[in-house]
Design a protein around this motif. Structure first.
Motif, PDB file in Angstrom:
ATOM      1  N   TYR A 156      38.618  36.436  38.652  1.00 27.57           N
ATOM      2  CA  TYR A 156      40.171  36.230  38.806  1.00 27.57           C
ATOM      3  C   TYR A 156      40.978  36.252  37.508  1.00 27.57           C
ATOM      4  CZ  TYR A 156      38.656  31.297  38.828  1.00 27.57           C
ATOM      5  OH  TYR A 156      38.112  29.998  38.252  1.00 27.57           O
ATOM      6  N   PHE A 157      41.868  36.704  37.757  1.00 27.96           N
ATOM      7  CA  PHE A 157      42.746  36.968  36.227  1.00 27.96           C
ATOM      8  C   PHE A 157      44.303  36.529  36.655  1.00 27.96           C
ATOM      9  CE2 PHE A 157      39.341  40.008  36.622  1.00 27.96           C
ATOM     10  CZ  PHE A 157      39.116  40.385  35.352  1.00 27.96           C
ATOM     11  N   ARG A 158      44.918  36.263  35.614  1.00 26.78           N
ATOM     12  CA  ARG A 158      46.289  36.121  35.538  1.00 26.78           C
ATOM     13  C   ARG A 158      46.726  37.585  35.822  1.00 26.78           C
ATOM     14  NH1 ARG A 158      45.400  32.001  31.656  1.00 26.78           N
ATOM     15  NH2 ARG A 158      45.862  30.139  32.462  1.00 26.78           N
ATOM     16  N   THR A 159      47.586  37.801  36.404  1.00 27.24           N
ATOM     17  CA  THR A 159      48.229  39.053  36.655  1.00 27.24           C
ATOM     18  C   THR A 159      48.758  39.905  35.729  1.00 27.24           C
ATOM     19  OG1 THR A 159      50.477  38.466  37.429  1.00 27.24           O
ATOM     20  CG2 THR A 159      48.877  38.546  39.151  1.00 27.24           C
ATOM     21  N   ASP A 160      48.927  39.372  34.333  1.00 27.64           N
ATOM     22  CA  ASP A 160      49.124  39.904  33.075  1.00 27.64           C
ATOM     23  C   ASP A 160      48.413  40.022  32.022  1.00 27.64           C
ATOM     24  OD1 ASP A 160      49.720  37.194  32.770  1.00 27.64           O
ATOM     25  OD2 ASP A 160      51.688  37.444  32.022  1.00 27.64           O
ATOM     26  N   GLU A 161      47.386  39.573  32.412  1.00 24.85           N
ATOM     27  CA  GLU A 161      46.218  39.349  31.311  1.00 24.85           C
ATOM     28  C   GLU A 161      44.779  40.338  31.643  1.00 24.85           C
ATOM     29  OE1 GLU A 161      45.264  35.242  30.604  1.00 24.85           O
ATOM     30  OE2 GLU A 161      47.508  34.822  29.861  1.00 24.85           O
ATOM     31  N   GLU A 162      44.208  40.708  30.581  1.00 23.38           N
ATOM     32  CA  GLU A 162      42.888  41.532  30.629  1.00 23.38           C
ATOM     33  C   GLU A 162      41.699  40.706  30.844  1.00 23.38           C
ATOM     34  OE1 GLU A 162      42.479  45.008  28.186  1.00 23.38           O
ATOM     35  OE2 GLU A 162      44.676  45.151  28.327  1.00 23.38           O
ATOM     36  N   GLU A 163      41.712  39.390  30.200  1.00 25.07           N
ATOM     37  CA  GLU A 163      40.608  38.648  30.217  1.00 25.07           C
ATOM     38  C   GLU A 163      40.438  37.534  31.279  1.00 25.07           C
ATOM     39  OE1 GLU A 163      39.144  36.739  26.882  1.00 25.07           O
ATOM     40  OE2 GLU A 163      39.013  38.357  25.521  1.00 25.07           O
ATOM     41  N   PRO A 164      39.462  37.445  32.133  1.00 21.64           N
ATOM     42  CA  PRO A 164      39.328  36.766  33.330  1.00 21.64           C
ATOM     43  C   PRO A 164      39.882  35.321  33.039  1.00 21.64           C
ATOM     44  CG  PRO A 164      37.242  37.276  32.746  1.00 21.64           C
ATOM     45  CD  PRO A 164      38.225  38.106  31.734  1.00 21.64           C
ATOM     46  N   VAL A 165      40.416  34.487  34.046  1.00 20.43           N
ATOM     47  CA  VAL A 165      40.494  33.021  33.827  1.00 20.43           C
ATOM     48  C   VAL A 165      39.366  32.368  34.153  1.00 20.43           C
ATOM     49  CG1 VAL A 165      42.083  31.212  34.877  1.00 20.43           C
ATOM     50  CG2 VAL A 165      42.852  33.428  34.526  1.00 20.43           C
ATOM     51  N   GLY A 166      38.453  32.908  35.295  1.00 19.60           N
ATOM     52  CA  GLY A 166      37.119  32.475  35.736  1.00 19.60           C
ATOM     53  C   GLY A 166      36.588  33.431  36.523  1.00 19.60           C
ATOM     54  N   ALA A 167      35.452  33.107  36.890  1.00 26.24           N
ATOM     55  CA  ALA A 167      34.653  33.749  37.683  1.00 26.24           C
ATOM     56  C   ALA A 167      33.657  32.955  38.703  1.00 26.24           C
ATOM     57  CB  ALA A 167      33.362  34.621  36.744  1.00 26.24           C
ATOM     58  N   LEU A 168      33.387  33.538  39.965  1.00 22.24           N
ATOM     59  CA  LEU A 168      32.608  32.955  40.790  1.00 22.24           C
ATOM     60  C   LEU A 168      31.269  33.497  41.114  1.00 22.24           C
ATOM     61  CD1 LEU A 168      35.169  31.742  43.399  1.00 22.24           C
ATOM     62  CD2 LEU A 168      34.287  30.573  41.626  1.00 22.24           C
ATOM     63  N   LEU A 169      30.186  33.016  40.880  1.00 19.77           N
ATOM     64  CA  LEU A 169      28.966  33.753  41.063  1.00 19.77           C
ATOM     65  C   LEU A 169      28.558  33.358  42.738  1.00 19.77           C
ATOM     66  CD1 LEU A 169      26.445  35.315  40.494  1.00 19.77           C
ATOM     67  CD2 LEU A 169      25.321  32.829  40.090  1.00 19.77           C
ATOM     68  N   LEU A 170      28.594  34.499  43.335  1.00 14.90           N
ATOM     69  CA  LEU A 170      28.649  34.631  45.012  1.00 14.90           C
ATOM     70  C   LEU A 170      27.409  34.258  45.580  1.00 14.90           C
ATOM     71  CD1 LEU A 170      31.277  37.442  45.339  1.00 14.90           C
ATOM     72  CD2 LEU A 170      31.676  34.830  45.488  1.00 14.90           C
ATOM     73  N   GLU A 171      26.614  33.502  44.978  1.00 17.90           N
ATOM     74  CA  GLU A 171      25.212  33.020  45.697  1.00 17.90           C
ATOM     75  C   GLU A 171      25.252  31.662  46.096  1.00 17.90           C
ATOM     76  OE1 GLU A 171      23.174  35.420  45.867  1.00 17.90           O
ATOM     77  OE2 GLU A 171      23.860  36.839  44.644  1.00 17.90           O
TER      78      GLU A 171
END
Length: 143
Positions: free
Chosen positions: A47-62
Motif C-alpha cells: 500500500y502506497f500514499r497515492t502520490d508516492e512511488e515507494e510503499p508505506v507498507g506491505a502485508l504478507l498474505l500468509e
C-alpha cells in the motif's frame, strides 16, 4: 519472517495482479480511513500514499483470513493476531468481491492445495505422478 527493504521495494515495482485506490484503515486503535493505492503482487499486498512511488507498507498474505465486512468493504486479519484487522473500502460490490477472491488465491497455502489436488487428479487419470519427472515427488511440501 525477515525481509530486505531493497528487495521489497523492487518487488513493489513489479507488475501487479490487481491494483486500485482503496480506502484503508490500519489495525491500531484510532487509525482512520485513508485513501491508498493498493497493489497485489504475488503474495504481498503493498500500500502506497497515492502520490508516492515507494510503499508505506506491505502485508504478507500468509496465515491470514479475508472477510467481507459489508457490500463494499473487506478486512484482513492474521491468525496469530486475529483481533488486529486491516479494513479496506472499495468503490463497488463487484470490486470488493474481486479483491477478496484475488487475495485468497494469492497465498502459498492456496497454491499448494491446488497443486496437491491437481497432482492427485492427474495421477488418478494417468497412473503417473506428474512431479516425478522433476525429482520432487517425495518432498513433504507436496504431500
Amino acid at each position: 519472517m525477515r525481509f530486505n527493504e531493497k528487495e521489497l521495494i523492487f518487488l513493489s515495482r513489479q507488475p501487479s495482479e490487481r491494483a486500485a485506490e482503496l480506502g484503508m484503515r490500519g489495525p491500531k486503535k484510532g487509525d482512520v480511513m485513508k485513501r491508498r493505492l493498493v497493489k497485489l503482487i504475488v503474495n504481498f499486498l503493498f500500500y502506497f500514499r497515492t502520490d508516492e512511488e515507494e510503499p508505506v507498507g506491505a502485508l504478507l498474505l500468509e496465515q491470514c483470513r479475508v472477510e467481507r465486512e459489508d457490500d463494499m468493504a473487506f478486512s484482513i486479519a492474521f491468525l496469530d493476531e486475529a483481533e488486529r484487522k486491516y479494513l479496506f473500502e472499495c468503490d463497488s460490490q463487484e470490486q470488493c468481491l474481486e479483491w477478496i477472491d484475488a487475495i485468497i488465491k494469492a497465498s502459498y497455502e492456496f497454491m499448494r492445495k491446488n497443486l496437491i489436488f491437481y497432482r492427485s487428479e492427474i495421477h488418478r487419470l494417468t497412473g503417473k505422478d506428474p512431479l516425478e519427472q522433476y525429482g520432487i515427488s517425495d518432498e513433504t511440501r507436496f504431500q
